[in-house]
Motif scaffolding. Structure first.
Motif, short mmCIF file in Angstrom:
data_model
loop_
_atom_site.label_atom_id
_atom_site.label_comp_id
_atom_site.label_asym_id
_atom_site.label_seq_id
_atom_site.Cartn_x
_atom_site.Cartn_y
_atom_site.Cartn_z
N ASP A 166 0.85 -1.19 0.00
CA ASP A 166 0.00 0.00 0.00
C ASP A 166 0.89 1.25 0.00
N PRO A 167 1.17 1.80 -1.18
CA PRO A 167 2.02 2.99 -1.25
C PRO A 167 1.43 4.22 -0.57
N SER A 168 0.12 4.22 -0.31
CA SER A 168 -0.48 5.39 0.34
C SER A 168 0.00 5.53 1.78
N ILE A 169 0.38 4.42 2.41
CA ILE A 169 0.94 4.46 3.76
C ILE A 169 2.28 3.71 3.82
N ASP A 170 2.84 3.36 2.66
CA ASP A 170 4.18 2.77 2.55
C ASP A 170 4.35 1.52 3.41
N ILE A 171 3.43 0.58 3.29
CA ILE A 171 3.57 -0.67 4.06
C ILE A 171 3.56 -1.88 3.15
N ASN A 263 -9.64 -5.05 -4.70
CA ASN A 263 -9.02 -5.23 -3.38
C ASN A 263 -9.22 -3.95 -2.56
N PRO A 264 -10.04 -3.99 -1.49
CA PRO A 264 -10.29 -2.77 -0.70
C PRO A 264 -9.06 -2.27 0.04
N LEU A 265 -8.01 -3.10 0.12
CA LEU A 265 -6.81 -2.71 0.84
C LEU A 265 -5.67 -2.33 -0.09
N GLY A 266 -5.96 -2.11 -1.37
CA GLY A 266 -4.94 -1.59 -2.26
C GLY A 266 -4.54 -2.57 -3.33
N GLY A 267 -3.41 -3.29 -3.11
CA GLY A 267 -2.91 -4.20 -4.14
C GLY A 267 -1.81 -5.07 -3.59
N ALA A 268 -0.94 -5.52 -4.49
CA ALA A 268 0.08 -6.48 -4.11
C ALA A 268 1.32 -6.28 -4.97
#
Length: 283
Positions: A166-171, A263-268
């Motif tokens: 998740d690049p929006s929070i860099d995790i 994917n509601p949590l971003g991607g992979a």
């Protein structure tokens, strides 16, 4: 772990079993005298519950559950298992320091204390994208580190994916070997919150959790960039390790992120990244 410590743990388990058996015998005698009273109390309780739950509370419960499942970074909703007779389940013993032959992914109870007093711990993640070495913070979060060491030595993480970026929070999130997703059921228990509030920096190794307290279990995330500081307002995710080697590997994994519209949590990451093993180094 030394032989003396193993013997003390075995003696402690035997004593607990004997105490539980004695209490069970006493309880059987008490039940023979208290049966009618228990029935009467049960009738009153049932009537009260019917009165309290007679409204539309189901929608409120569903909403709360949905919020827990979508918390950032959400995971591990399993509760500690207990036998049908109500006794506390016995945990599996501490694994060998050099690990086990076959991975274990389901546990009856949280781990016993498996850390050696005064020892320093590190974790080496061997992944398909490269190696990452993490200094574990056993002095600050001994319970959290003990849990991670226990799972890693049982091979819990071996062969699992770093399934979320998740690049929006860099995790970069992983640690769900059953489903390789945030909805993984976890190891069969959760652990208590410990320490905090925390402030997060690139390279940190952190436990994932749901919105509920004491809900961490096995899933973790790496902080791979400065935007992880957006989680500082929450500060509830247990920060238990700091990367000493391999931050460049984490940055490359995050840079390989691909959005997944469903994917509601971003991607992979693409290509997918496998955690081939997590080796615990004790010194």
């Amino acid at each position: 772990m030394g032989t003396e410590k193993r013997e003390r743990q075995k003696a402690g388990r035997d004593a607990r079993r004997e105490a539980l058996e004695a209490e069970r015998r006493k309880a059987q005698k008490r039940r023979s005298y208290m049966g009618f009273a228990a029935i009467a109390v049960g009738v009153v309780v049932v009537a009260a519950l019917i009165s309290i739950l007679g409204g539309s509370d189901d929608d409120e419960v569903s909403t709360a559950d949905d919020a827990a499942e979508t918390a950032e970074p959400g995971q591990d909703t399993a509760e500690t298992a207990e036998p049908d007779d109500g006794e506390a389940a016995e945990p599996l013993p501490c694994p060998p320091v050099d690990g086990v032959d076959e991975p274990v992914t389901s546990f009856p109870a949280p781990p016993p204390d498996c850390l050696t007093e005064g020892a320093d711990y590190a974790a080496v993640f061997t992944t398909s994208a490269g190696e990452i070495t993490v200094d574990l913070l056993e002095g600050e979060l001994p319970g959290t580190v003990n849990n991670f060491v226990y799972l890693a030595r049982y091979g819990y993480y071996d062969g699992s994916l770093l399934f979320r970026t998740d690049p929006s929070i860099d995790i970069i999130q992983g640690g769900g070997p059953t489903t390789n997703s945030p909805s993984d059921p976890g190891p069969g228990y959760t652990i208590p919150d410990e320490g905090g509030p925390f402030a997060y920096e690139p390279g940190d190794l952190v436990m994932a959790r749901s919105a509920a307290p004491d809900s961490s279990g096995a899933q973790f995330f790496f902080a791979a960039g400065p935007d992880v500081a957006l989680l500082n307002d929450q500060g509830t995710y247990l920060l238990f390790g700091e990367t000493t080697e391999g931050l460049d590997v984490l940055e490359e994994i995050l840079a390989s992120h691909v959005d997944e519209p469903d994917n509601p949590l971003g991607g992979a990451p693409d290509p997918e990244v496998t955690v081939e093993s997590v080796t615990i180094v004790e010194s």
